[in-house]
Design a protein around this motif. Structure first.
Motif: not given
Length: 173
Positions: A121-143
């Motif tokens: 359950t905790s690994v699944r939660g971490l994976l969901k959080h990392l995917l959320y970060v990739r979709e939100t933060w990375v796309k808008t802030n990486l460049s």
């Protein structure tokens, strides 16, 4: 372990089953003579010890050994106890909350040891959080972050030194 009561990790459950088959006759012999059963393990061995404790307890209950009944809590008489150190998660919540297993295991965790805290359950939660970060933060802030790092690296050296560096061209270009 308890049919339909939960899940256990296959490797640890297999090891516990093998140990159970090897040791149950001796444990039953000692239990019938009044000895309390204590099972101890560390890390993966702690997971195997926990599962072995469940198997032993279930076997004793089925044998009708005095002091064990479905109405008796293991915490009350401490007939079978497991002590594990740094044990990874080895059962799901349904098996952990089964009435026969409550109070069976004492698990010791050292400070911030991550192994006992990792559960599916905790690994699944971490994976969901990392995917959320990739979709939100990375796309808008990486460049923006890469541009800022490039600008800082460019401004670290004085202009007279920067000018002496040239990019090498690849052969054949």
């Amino acid at each position: 372990i308890f049919q339909g009561s939960g899940l256990a990790l296959c490797g640890m459950a297999g090891a516990a089953e093998n140990l159970f088959k090897e040791a149950i006759d001796s444990l039953l012999y000692l239990a019938l003579r009044g000895y309390k059963i204590r099972i101890v393990g560390h890390s993966l061995g702690g997971g195997v010890a926990s599962l072995l404790g469940i198997l032993v307890l279930r076997h004793f209950e089925r044998q009708g050994i005095d002091g064990l009944s479905s109405s008796t809590s293991i915490n009350e008489d401490g007939f079978v106890r497991v002590f594990s150190y740094g044990t990874p998660s080895c059962v799901d919540s349904r098996l952990a909350d089964h009435p026969l297993t409550l109070g069976l295991c004492t698990s010791v965790v050292l400070h911030d040891d991550v192994v006992p805290r990792l559960t599916p359950t905790s690994v699944r939660g971490l994976l969901k959080h990392l995917l959320y970060v990739r979709e939100t933060w990375v796309k808008t802030n990486l460049s923006d972050d890469l541009n800022a790092i490039t600008e800082r690296a460019y401004n670290v050296w004085p202009e007279r030194i920067r000018g002496s560096f040239t990019l090498m061209k690849k052969k054949g270009v």
